[in-house]
Motif scaffolding. Sequence first.
Motif, PDB file in Angstrom:
ATOM      1  N   ASN A  68      57.827  42.044  38.484  1.00 45.82           N
ATOM      2  CA  ASN A  68      56.638  42.850  38.247  1.00 45.82           C
ATOM      3  C   ASN A  68      55.436  41.933  38.373  1.00 45.82           C
ATOM      4  OD1 ASN A  68      58.111  45.176  37.592  1.00 45.82           O
ATOM      5  ND2 ASN A  68      58.365  44.483  35.499  1.00 45.82           N
ATOM      6  N   THR A  69      54.435  42.397  39.070  1.00 45.49           N
ATOM      7  CA  THR A  69      53.228  41.593  39.189  1.00 45.49           C
ATOM      8  C   THR A  69      52.011  42.491  39.033  1.00 45.49           C
ATOM      9  OG1 THR A  69      52.089  39.908  40.493  1.00 45.49           O
ATOM     10  CG2 THR A  69      53.059  41.734  41.715  1.00 45.49           C
ATOM     11  N   CYS A  70      50.965  41.897  38.519  1.00 46.94           N
ATOM     12  CA  CYS A  70      49.736  42.625  38.262  1.00 46.94           C
ATOM     13  C   CYS A  70      48.590  41.843  38.888  1.00 46.94           C
ATOM     14  CB  CYS A  70      49.546  42.743  36.752  1.00 46.94           C
ATOM     15  SG  CYS A  70      47.994  43.476  36.275  1.00 46.94           S
ATOM     16  N   ARG A  71      47.691  42.546  39.545  1.00 46.51           N
ATOM     17  CA  ARG A  71      46.535  41.918  40.173  1.00 46.51           C
ATOM     18  C   ARG A  71      45.262  42.559  39.638  1.00 46.51           C
ATOM     19  NH1 ARG A  71      49.099  37.884  41.502  1.00 46.51           N
ATOM     20  NH2 ARG A  71      50.233  37.787  43.424  1.00 46.51           N
ATOM     21  N   LEU A 105      60.336  45.382  43.847  1.00 46.08           N
ATOM     22  CA  LEU A 105      59.057  44.759  43.541  1.00 46.08           C
ATOM     23  C   LEU A 105      58.128  45.819  42.966  1.00 46.08           C
ATOM     24  CD1 LEU A 105      57.115  42.329  43.712  1.00 46.08           C
ATOM     25  CD2 LEU A 105      56.574  43.076  46.040  1.00 46.08           C
ATOM     26  N   LYS A 106      57.570  45.535  41.817  1.00 44.56           N
ATOM     27  CA  LYS A 106      56.638  46.459  41.161  1.00 44.56           C
ATOM     28  C   LYS A 106      55.267  45.816  41.111  1.00 44.56           C
ATOM     29  CE  LYS A 106      60.046  49.163  40.276  1.00 44.56           C
ATOM     30  NZ  LYS A 106      60.423  49.988  41.380  1.00 44.56           N
ATOM     31  N   LEU A 107      54.259  46.526  41.609  1.00 41.45           N
ATOM     32  CA  LEU A 107      52.899  45.994  41.665  1.00 41.45           C
ATOM     33  C   LEU A 107      51.934  46.937  40.971  1.00 41.45           C
ATOM     34  CD1 LEU A 107      50.790  43.960  42.826  1.00 41.45           C
ATOM     35  CD2 LEU A 107      50.695  45.434  44.860  1.00 41.45           C
ATOM     36  N   SER A 108      51.066  46.361  40.167  1.00 42.35           N
ATOM     37  CA  SER A 108      49.962  47.091  39.548  1.00 42.35           C
ATOM     38  C   SER A 108      48.670  46.429  39.997  1.00 42.35           C
ATOM     39  CB  SER A 108      50.051  47.034  38.023  1.00 42.35           C
ATOM     40  OG  SER A 108      51.227  47.646  37.567  1.00 42.35           O
ATOM     41  N   ILE A 109      47.721  47.236  40.444  1.00 43.66           N
ATOM     42  CA  ILE A 109      46.410  46.733  40.828  1.00 43.66           C
ATOM     43  C   ILE A 109      45.377  47.378  39.921  1.00 43.66           C
ATOM     44  CG2 ILE A 109      44.637  46.662  42.623  1.00 43.66           C
ATOM     45  CD1 ILE A 109      46.851  46.632  44.712  1.00 43.66           C
ATOM     46  N   PHE A 110      44.619  46.535  39.238  1.00 44.32           N
ATOM     47  CA  PHE A 110      43.529  46.973  38.375  1.00 44.32           C
ATOM     48  C   PHE A 110      42.225  46.540  39.041  1.00 44.32           C
ATOM     49  CE2 PHE A 110      47.036  45.842  35.370  1.00 44.32           C
ATOM     50  CZ  PHE A 110      47.436  47.136  35.129  1.00 44.32           C
ATOM     51  N   ALA A 111      41.428  47.504  39.476  1.00 47.45           N
ATOM     52  CA  ALA A 111      40.212  47.219  40.230  1.00 47.45           C
ATOM     53  C   ALA A 111      38.964  47.503  39.398  1.00 47.45           C
ATOM     54  CB  ALA A 111      40.177  48.054  41.508  1.00 47.45           C
ATOM     55  N   ALA A 112      37.956  46.664  39.576  1.00 46.53           N
ATOM     56  CA  ALA A 112      36.685  46.872  38.888  1.00 46.53           C
ATOM     57  C   ALA A 112      35.888  48.007  39.521  1.00 46.53           C
ATOM     58  CB  ALA A 112      35.873  45.581  38.891  1.00 46.53           C
ATOM     59  N   ARG A 113      36.068  48.191  40.836  1.00 48.10           N
ATOM     60  CA  ARG A 113      35.368  49.274  41.528  1.00 48.10           C
ATOM     61  C   ARG A 113      36.219  49.721  42.710  1.00 48.10           C
ATOM     62  NH1 ARG A 113      32.350  48.255  46.238  1.00 48.10           N
ATOM     63  NH2 ARG A 113      32.612  46.134  46.985  1.00 48.10           N
ATOM     64  N   LEU A 114      35.892  50.883  43.239  1.00 50.75           N
ATOM     65  CA  LEU A 114      36.582  51.386  44.421  1.00 50.75           C
ATOM     66  C   LEU A 114      35.782  50.997  45.659  1.00 50.75           C
ATOM     67  CD1 LEU A 114      37.599  54.981  43.287  1.00 50.75           C
ATOM     68  CD2 LEU A 114      39.092  52.993  43.586  1.00 50.75           C
ATOM     69  N   PHE A 115      36.453  50.351  46.585  1.00 50.70           N
ATOM     70  CA  PHE A 115      35.833  49.911  47.828  1.00 50.70           C
ATOM     71  C   PHE A 115      35.659  51.095  48.771  1.00 50.70           C
ATOM     72  CE2 PHE A 115      36.480  48.372  52.226  1.00 50.70           C
ATOM     73  CZ  PHE A 115      35.365  47.543  52.334  1.00 50.70           C
ATOM     74  N   GLU A 116      34.424  51.393  49.140  1.00 50.07           N
ATOM     75  CA  GLU A 116      34.095  52.450  50.114  1.00 50.07           C
ATOM     76  C   GLU A 116      34.944  53.717  49.925  1.00 50.07           C
ATOM     77  OE1 GLU A 116      34.043  50.785  54.083  1.00 50.07           O
ATOM     78  OE2 GLU A 116      32.539  49.301  53.520  1.00 50.07           O
ATOM     79  N   TRP A 117      35.034  54.187  48.703  1.00 51.93           N
ATOM     80  CA  TRP A 117      35.933  55.277  48.342  1.00 51.93           C
ATOM     81  C   TRP A 117      35.610  56.600  49.047  1.00 51.93           C
ATOM     82  CZ3 TRP A 117      33.660  59.464  46.089  1.00 51.93           C
ATOM     83  CH2 TRP A 117      32.413  59.262  45.502  1.00 51.93           C
ATOM     84  N   GLU A 118      34.418  56.737  49.599  1.00 50.92           N
ATOM     85  CA  GLU A 118      34.064  57.984  50.284  1.00 50.92           C
ATOM     86  C   GLU A 118      34.731  58.098  51.653  1.00 50.92           C
ATOM     87  OE1 GLU A 118      31.757  55.649  49.417  1.00 50.92           O
ATOM     88  OE2 GLU A 118      30.236  56.559  48.148  1.00 50.92           O
ATOM     89  N   GLU A 119      35.150  56.976  52.222  1.00 51.44           N
ATOM     90  CA  GLU A 119      35.730  56.939  53.564  1.00 51.44           C
ATOM     91  C   GLU A 119      37.152  57.510  53.561  1.00 51.44           C
ATOM     92  OE1 GLU A 119      34.022  55.959  56.260  1.00 51.44           O
ATOM     93  OE2 GLU A 119      32.270  55.500  54.995  1.00 51.44           O
TER      94      GLU A 119
END
Length: 117
Positions: free
Chosen positions: A14-17, A41-55
């Motif tokens: 398990n990995t977290c980014r 493989l288990k992945l978690s992504i924690f993002a501060a913001r969404l990159f160009e989320w309108e696209e």
Amino acid sequence: IQTYSFNKLRNNQNTCRYVSSSPCSACTAKIAEVLKSRKNLKLSIFAARLFEWEEEEIQAGLKALHAAGCKLRMMKPLDFSYTWDTFVESDDQPLNLWEDCKENYEFYHEKLADILE
């Protein structure tokens, strides 16, 4: 630009980014491909913001990543404190969250939920 390296990861791991921005469409495709080929493989992504989320291509990439088993979540104010305390050489300086940090989280949390539904 985010860099993701999975070459050293093993199955059953398990990995977290924590990332400043969610991945772009090219990165989501690569990450989804790795997750599909490494079922344990288990992945978690924690993002501060969404990159160009309108696209549309960004939204499609996030959906594909989610469908491949990646846990996607926006960083909560507590996550910023954790990353500051864990990863930043702060010389004992406290983290000063910006005034609308909670509102920022709520906005992106809602947008991500809309994209993934």
